[in-house]
Structure formats: structure tokens, C-alpha cells
Write an enzyme that holds these catalytic residues in place. Sequence first.
Site, short mmCIF file in Angstrom:
data_model
loop_
_atom_site.label_atom_id
_atom_site.label_comp_id
_atom_site.label_asym_id
_atom_site.label_seq_id
_atom_site.Cartn_x
_atom_site.Cartn_y
_atom_site.Cartn_z
N HIS A 142 0.82 -1.22 0.00
CA HIS A 142 0.00 0.00 0.00
C HIS A 142 0.86 1.27 0.00
O HIS A 142 0.36 2.35 -0.31
CB HIS A 142 -0.99 0.00 1.17
N ASP A 146 0.08 -7.55 1.31
CA ASP A 146 0.51 -6.16 1.49
C ASP A 146 2.04 -6.05 1.57
O ASP A 146 2.58 -5.34 2.42
CB ASP A 146 -0.13 -5.54 2.73
N SER A 179 4.63 2.46 8.03
CA SER A 179 4.26 1.32 7.19
C SER A 179 5.43 0.86 6.34
O SER A 179 6.09 1.65 5.68
CB SER A 179 3.09 1.70 6.28
N ILE A 213 -15.95 -20.67 1.48
CA ILE A 213 -15.97 -21.40 2.74
C ILE A 213 -16.36 -20.49 3.90
O ILE A 213 -16.32 -19.26 3.78
CB ILE A 213 -14.59 -22.03 3.05
#
Length: 516
Positions: free
Chosen positions: A157, A187, A260, A319
Site C-alpha cells: 500500500h 501487502d 508502514s 468457505i
Amino acid sequence: MSASEVSSSTTAKKGFFRRRKTQLLAGVMALGMAGALSVQTIIPNQLAFADPVQVQTTGPADFSPVVKAVQPAVVSVKVKQELEPKAMAFGNDAPDFFNDLPDGHPLKRFFRRFGEDGQGQGNGNGWQGKPQPHRYGMAQGSGFFITDDGYLVTNQHVVDKGTQFTVVTDDGTEYDAKLVGADKRTDLALLKVDANKKFTYVKFAEDAPVVGEWVLAIGNPFGLGGSVTAGIVSARGRDIGAGPYDDFIQIDAPINHGNSGGPAFNMKGEVIGINAAIYSPSGGNVGIAFAIPASTAEGVVKDLKDDGSVVRGWLGVQIQAVGKDIAESLGLEEPKGAIVAEAQDGSPAAKAGLKAGDTILAVDGTKIDGPRELSKLIAHYAPDTKVDVTVWRDGKTKDIEVTLGKLNDPDKVASAETGDQKTSLDDLGLALVPADQAGEDGDGVVVADIDPDGPAAEKGLRQGDRIVEANGMAVHEPADVSKALTTAEKDGRKAVLFRIEGENGSRFVALPVKAG
């Protein structure tokens, strides 16, 4: 006995008792030095207690040796991003509010005149805004070198929609970087700096972190490069809804915007995780941050380095988790596994014979606790791999061999009366009608009305949902639902498993045989 003999005897006895008293006192003191809890174990008629927990350890008084060693490997990542233009358009493609204005309206005259003045493009029916020039913005994050020749890891990101990448090292030197590859599902992204030098780099930890151990985070919060924070590992295996492979490490080292992609280190200077997200009502640090585990990152980064992408195995099933009520309705001893809500058409699962209602318990002998474990396990296999899938079907286990495909698309992992009227199952708070009467194609019965406080609503059913199966049997009319409930009650079951079709696809819901 003479008086002198009596006196001598008395003196001897007193001496004996004094010596005995001294010996006992010395014994008690010695026991006391050995520990008060030991005394309790030998004194008659006293209760003996287990030793309390005692830990003799301290945290490091100084983190600077670790920081000094690893900080040169941590970088700031600057990403140039092209912003989407926000052009206004009026005319044939204009919004209704413009075209609905009467001729001669001041707003309409303004825009036509604005176009005629050369600032826009008149088309006779209105005005279309002048094409906007390309606009760019700058995003910032963190990263770290994993090789001395310039490969570095960050978050997907951080680099998303980037057109130009700049890496700033700890000494302030800037380097151009290129994007090698990125994986949205985890990510993670890999960048490469080409420079005529050797970079300081760090390695991923081989051992998983232990809850309670120290952790250091280094990164670029709010553009303040080279910031160091410390905390502990708060938890492991967190699922925060970020993706199908969530397995985050929770840490309380202060993390903020710009951290990040930065590393979380153990006290050996090894990367235990990549900082990726924070939980915060305010947007700032509140002591809850999440890092992608090194065990996940290492494999993804290797794939990205090899060919710029991550290739995963694909089973092709929708699922959901097996709760206690679903387990009871299926006859499972414990609520574990992943129940198949739907096998996608043409998928490896469908080709192998897996079907809705099968509960996947293991893959190649590895037990499955829930959907997340199944997704992660299948993703580790290469396409075209043959795996044995153990399922629970019709009250017994069955092994099915499946040849996995290749995952490409990120979005793929009381009696009832019939007739033209609603059928009520009051105990569940449901009113049902056949699908064709509700104007829908296909089989099943549609929830025409529902008691918002009833058992069905509590289990997540909504008006408009369609019940297509009950305990593995197709449902064609409301009477089939009542029959399934009656049969389950006779068999001593507490719930019936229904397959529901709704706005979000197929899912299973276990409804109680009797309310309350």
C-alpha cells in the site's frame, strides 16, 4: 539421694533442655533460610501450598547496541503518485441538475459563456471542462534492505499507484529505486536500488516471536526518518480483516503514519515482522499495531524476487467457519474445519467432486481449524499440485484428491402448507414462500418476512434470503424446511444446517430445532 546429688541432677536436666532448645531454634532458622514455603511442608497439621510464580529477569537497560547495528539498514521510502483528475463535464454527459435547468437560467448562461471564452469546450448543448493537467502527490513510508546489493522490502500500500520511487538511507543519501513486484494479498512489495556500493542489510528471524518479548520498531513516522520506538509483542495470529491470509503480530511499540513497511526487530537484530497497520480511533498511536510475520514475508519476498509475482495454489471454494451450532447439526465432535458454502463452477474443487455442505477437516493430513488456516495452507502449494482433501460428508470422513489450479483473480478464495401463500415457521420467526412466487428463478424458498427478534434473525437471516438446502437436501418448498426440522428433532439433533443464498453469495446457517 542427697541434696547435692539432686542439685547436680537438676542442673544436668536444665542443661540438656537448654541444648535441645538451642538445637531446635537453629533448625528452624536453617529452615527459614532455605525458604518459608519449605517449612510449611514439614510442620505437622499445616496445609502445604504450591510455590507462587517467581521470575528473576529484567528487560534490557539499553537498546542502543541493537539500534546502532540495524538502523543503517532501515530507509525512508518516497513514492510519487499520479492523482486522478477531477474534470467537470457538462453537455450530453452532464449531470441531470444541469440539463434540467431551463434555457436562460443564469447558471446555464454562465457555463456556456465560460466555454465561449476559451476556458472550456462548448458543444452547443452545454460546456465540457478543459482537460486537467497531470497532478502528482507524494506518499511516504518505510522499508529495509534484505541484501547488500539493494533489494528492500516495504508495504504494497506504500508503493500502490506509484510512478517514481526514492529511497532515503539513514545518512540522508537519496537513491532511485524500481519496483520489482508487489503482492496485494499480503501487502508486501519489493524494491531494488542499483548503486555501486554495498548496503547494510538485515535478515528475517527464523524463530517466531514470543508474546511478551521486547520489540523495536524503526521507521519514518510523519516523515521523521530514523525514528525508534520500543515495546513488546502483545499477541500473535491476529485477523484484522485485511485479507485472506491475515496472521498479524500485534505489538505495542508506538507506530504511526509513515511507519508502514518498516521493520520490527527482536533483541538479536532480526526482523520478526513488517509494520503494516494500526488500530486507532484517532488515527494516531494508541498502542495497538500490527506487523506481517517474518515467516509470511520471507516466502512472498522470495517469489517477488524470482519473477516479480506470487503464484499460489487455488482450490476454488467459498468457505465459512464451523461454529458450535453447525458442528452439532453435522454431527461433528468439535467445531473445527471449514464448511464449503459453494464450489465454484469449473474450479479444481468442483472437478474433484467437492460440493456445498462438505466440511474440510484436513489437507494432506494437516488439520484445518478454520477458513483462515485452509486459505493459508492452499496458498503455500504450487499450481498443479495434487493434494488429499479430507472432508466430513454424510456423517463420515472421505478423502478426495484435488489437483490445484492457479490463483489469478484477487477476489476468488410445525407443518408447513404449500400454495400461493406465506408459510410461517413461528418458532424460528420466519415466513417463507417458494422462490417462483417471489419472482426469483431457481429452486429454494425465500424469506418473505422475518421477526427481527427471532432465532433466524439472530443467526443473520434477512428478508430476501433464499434457503436452498436443509441438512444437505435440496429445498423446493416451505414444507421441506419443516420436514428437515422434524427429522432433526427425531434424531436428537439440536439444529438444522441450512444453505442460504443472499446478496453476499452462499453461506451456511445452523438454526435451532426448537426456539429457546
